[in-house]
Write a protein that holds these residues in place. Structure first.
Motif, PDB file in Angstrom:
ATOM      1  N   THR A  96      -2.246  15.654 -21.504  1.00  0.00           N
ATOM      2  CA  THR A  96      -0.909  15.368 -20.981  1.00  0.00           C
ATOM      3  C   THR A  96      -0.746  13.880 -20.723  1.00  0.00           C
ATOM      4  O   THR A  96      -1.618  13.259 -20.110  1.00  0.00           O
ATOM      5  CB  THR A  96      -0.681  16.144 -19.664  1.00  0.00           C
ATOM      6  OG1 THR A  96      -0.824  17.537 -19.921  1.00  0.00           O
ATOM      7  CG2 THR A  96       0.693  15.865 -19.094  1.00  0.00           C
ATOM      8  N   LEU A  97       0.366  13.342 -21.186  1.00  0.00           N
ATOM      9  CA  LEU A  97       0.746  11.967 -20.865  1.00  0.00           C
ATOM     10  C   LEU A  97       1.934  12.042 -19.927  1.00  0.00           C
ATOM     11  O   LEU A  97       2.961  12.626 -20.264  1.00  0.00           O
ATOM     12  CB  LEU A  97       1.126  11.187 -22.120  1.00  0.00           C
ATOM     13  CG  LEU A  97       1.690   9.782 -21.894  1.00  0.00           C
ATOM     14  CD1 LEU A  97       0.651   8.886 -21.203  1.00  0.00           C
ATOM     15  CD2 LEU A  97       2.134   9.163 -23.201  1.00  0.00           C
ATOM     16  N   MET A  98       1.782  11.475 -18.741  1.00  0.00           N
ATOM     17  CA  MET A  98       2.875  11.450 -17.771  1.00  0.00           C
ATOM     18  C   MET A  98       3.372  10.021 -17.647  1.00  0.00           C
ATOM     19  O   MET A  98       2.580   9.097 -17.457  1.00  0.00           O
ATOM     20  CB  MET A  98       2.389  11.974 -16.428  1.00  0.00           C
ATOM     21  CG  MET A  98       1.877  13.402 -16.507  1.00  0.00           C
ATOM     22  SD  MET A  98       1.300  14.010 -14.931  1.00  0.00           S
ATOM     23  CE  MET A  98       2.877  14.436 -14.219  1.00  0.00           C
ATOM     24  N   VAL A  99       4.691   9.844 -17.751  1.00  0.00           N
ATOM     25  CA  VAL A  99       5.301   8.528 -17.667  1.00  0.00           C
ATOM     26  C   VAL A  99       6.325   8.555 -16.550  1.00  0.00           C
ATOM     27  O   VAL A  99       7.250   9.368 -16.572  1.00  0.00           O
ATOM     28  CB  VAL A  99       5.986   8.143 -18.995  1.00  0.00           C
ATOM     29  CG1 VAL A  99       6.668   6.791 -18.860  1.00  0.00           C
ATOM     30  CG2 VAL A  99       4.983   8.132 -20.144  1.00  0.00           C
ATOM     31  N   ALA A 100       6.145   7.687 -15.571  1.00  0.00           N
ATOM     32  CA  ALA A 100       7.114   7.527 -14.480  1.00  0.00           C
ATOM     33  C   ALA A 100       7.603   6.086 -14.523  1.00  0.00           C
ATOM     34  O   ALA A 100       6.904   5.170 -14.112  1.00  0.00           O
ATOM     35  CB  ALA A 100       6.467   7.852 -13.139  1.00  0.00           C
ATOM     36  N   GLU A 101       8.771   5.879 -15.080  1.00  0.00           N
ATOM     37  CA  GLU A 101       9.356   4.550 -15.236  1.00  0.00           C
ATOM     38  C   GLU A 101      10.829   4.612 -14.883  1.00  0.00           C
ATOM     39  O   GLU A 101      11.460   5.667 -15.008  1.00  0.00           O
ATOM     40  CB  GLU A 101       9.244   4.067 -16.687  1.00  0.00           C
ATOM     41  CG  GLU A 101       7.933   3.442 -17.058  1.00  0.00           C
ATOM     42  CD  GLU A 101       7.683   2.085 -16.415  1.00  0.00           C
ATOM     43  OE1 GLU A 101       8.634   1.459 -15.912  1.00  0.00           O
ATOM     44  OE2 GLU A 101       6.534   1.655 -16.424  1.00  0.00           O
ATOM     45  N   VAL A 102      11.374   3.503 -14.499  1.00  0.00           N
ATOM     46  CA  VAL A 102      12.814   3.423 -14.287  1.00  0.00           C
ATOM     47  C   VAL A 102      13.479   3.323 -15.659  1.00  0.00           C
ATOM     48  O   VAL A 102      12.955   2.680 -16.568  1.00  0.00           O
ATOM     49  CB  VAL A 102      13.207   2.227 -13.391  1.00  0.00           C
ATOM     50  CG1 VAL A 102      12.706   2.425 -11.985  1.00  0.00           C
ATOM     51  CG2 VAL A 102      12.678   0.925 -13.959  1.00  0.00           C
ATOM     52  N   ALA A 103      14.598   3.993 -15.822  1.00  0.00           N
ATOM     53  CA  ALA A 103      15.268   4.029 -17.121  1.00  0.00           C
ATOM     54  C   ALA A 103      15.650   2.637 -17.601  1.00  0.00           C
ATOM     55  O   ALA A 103      15.635   2.359 -18.801  1.00  0.00           O
ATOM     56  CB  ALA A 103      16.502   4.926 -17.045  1.00  0.00           C
ATOM     57  N   SER A 104      15.943   1.736 -16.683  1.00  0.00           N
ATOM     58  CA  SER A 104      16.354   0.391 -17.078  1.00  0.00           C
ATOM     59  C   SER A 104      15.225  -0.389 -17.738  1.00  0.00           C
ATOM     60  O   SER A 104      15.456  -1.434 -18.339  1.00  0.00           O
ATOM     61  CB  SER A 104      16.884  -0.375 -15.870  1.00  0.00           C
ATOM     62  OG  SER A 104      15.865  -0.541 -14.903  1.00  0.00           O
ATOM     63  N   ARG A 105      13.999   0.110 -17.654  1.00  0.00           N
ATOM     64  CA  ARG A 105      12.854  -0.544 -18.292  1.00  0.00           C
ATOM     65  C   ARG A 105      13.014  -0.547 -19.808  1.00  0.00           C
ATOM     66  O   ARG A 105      12.550  -1.432 -20.493  1.00  0.00           O
ATOM     67  CB  ARG A 105      11.566   0.176 -17.872  1.00  0.00           C
ATOM     68  CG  ARG A 105      10.352  -0.051 -18.756  1.00  0.00           C
ATOM     69  CD  ARG A 105       9.955  -1.523 -18.772  1.00  0.00           C
ATOM     70  NE  ARG A 105       8.886  -1.775 -19.698  1.00  0.00           N
ATOM     71  CZ  ARG A 105       9.054  -2.286 -20.897  1.00  0.00           C
ATOM     72  NH1 ARG A 105      10.233  -2.565 -21.357  1.00  0.00           N
ATOM     73  NH2 ARG A 105       8.019  -2.531 -21.670  1.00  0.00           N
ATOM     74  N   PHE A 106      13.707   0.435 -20.337  1.00  0.00           N
ATOM     75  CA  PHE A 106      13.823   0.597 -21.775  1.00  0.00           C
ATOM     76  C   PHE A 106      15.204   0.183 -22.260  1.00  0.00           C
ATOM     77  O   PHE A 106      16.208   0.575 -21.674  1.00  0.00           O
ATOM     78  CB  PHE A 106      13.576   2.061 -22.162  1.00  0.00           C
ATOM     79  CG  PHE A 106      12.270   2.583 -21.646  1.00  0.00           C
ATOM     80  CD1 PHE A 106      11.083   2.212 -22.233  1.00  0.00           C
ATOM     81  CD2 PHE A 106      12.235   3.443 -20.561  1.00  0.00           C
ATOM     82  CE1 PHE A 106       9.879   2.682 -21.754  1.00  0.00           C
ATOM     83  CE2 PHE A 106      11.032   3.912 -20.080  1.00  0.00           C
ATOM     84  CZ  PHE A 106       9.846   3.532 -20.670  1.00  0.00           C
ATOM     85  N   GLU A 107      15.222  -0.598 -23.328  1.00  0.00           N
ATOM     86  CA  GLU A 107      16.507  -0.932 -23.938  1.00  0.00           C
ATOM     87  C   GLU A 107      17.136   0.326 -24.526  1.00  0.00           C
ATOM     88  O   GLU A 107      18.341   0.488 -24.507  1.00  0.00           O
ATOM     89  CB  GLU A 107      16.312  -1.974 -25.036  1.00  0.00           C
ATOM     90  CG  GLU A 107      15.979  -3.350 -24.512  1.00  0.00           C
ATOM     91  CD  GLU A 107      15.833  -4.358 -25.626  1.00  0.00           C
ATOM     92  OE1 GLU A 107      16.450  -4.173 -26.698  1.00  0.00           O
ATOM     93  OE2 GLU A 107      15.100  -5.330 -25.427  1.00  0.00           O
TER      94      GLU A 107
END
Length: 126
Positions: A96-107
């Motif tokens: 499992t890969l879990m990613v917790a990031e703010v959406a604004s991190r990605f263009e």
């Protein structure tokens, strides 16, 4: 005033890390005075990790050696494909890969999810 300057330095460092590759970030930590908490007395700033393998995005783990990989506010840099490939390398089959990031991190969030899908990951929730 000193605290405000430290905060400004941290924000500047953050911006640099988000807009360069992992290789360039490693050079910033190695060459920039005051970046690593020792050279310029910038206590409280994060220490750069040590990477015995080929690149600063690579971790010293064997292939298929972990069940879960977590990125929590850690996907800095412009070489996200290499970073995801490294997670894929160390994860066991079915891991499992879990990613917790703010959406604004990605263009483009959809492009990021597609890049993950190309490596065989499926999005369970967003």
């Amino acid at each position: 005033m000193e605290q405000r300057l430290l905060g400004a330095r941290f924000r500047y460092l953050n911006e640099q890390l988000y807009t360069c590759t992992s290789r360039e970030a490693a050079r910033l930590f190695q060459n920039g005075p005051g970046w690593n908490g020792r050279a310029g007395g910038a206590e409280g700033l994060p220490q750069p990790p040590r990477h015995p393998r080929g690149g600063p995005w690579q971790v010293p783990l064997e292939d298929e050696s972990v069940d879960v990989a977590v990125f929590c506010l850690a996907l800095m840099g412009t070489n996200l494909q290499e970073i995801l490939e490294e997670a894929n390398r160390v994860l066991k089959l079915g891991g499992t890969l879990m990613v917790a990031e703010v959406a604004s991190r990605f263009e483009d969030t959809r492009a990021f999810i597609n890049a993950m899908a190309q490596l065989g990951f499926k999005s369970v929730s967003k």
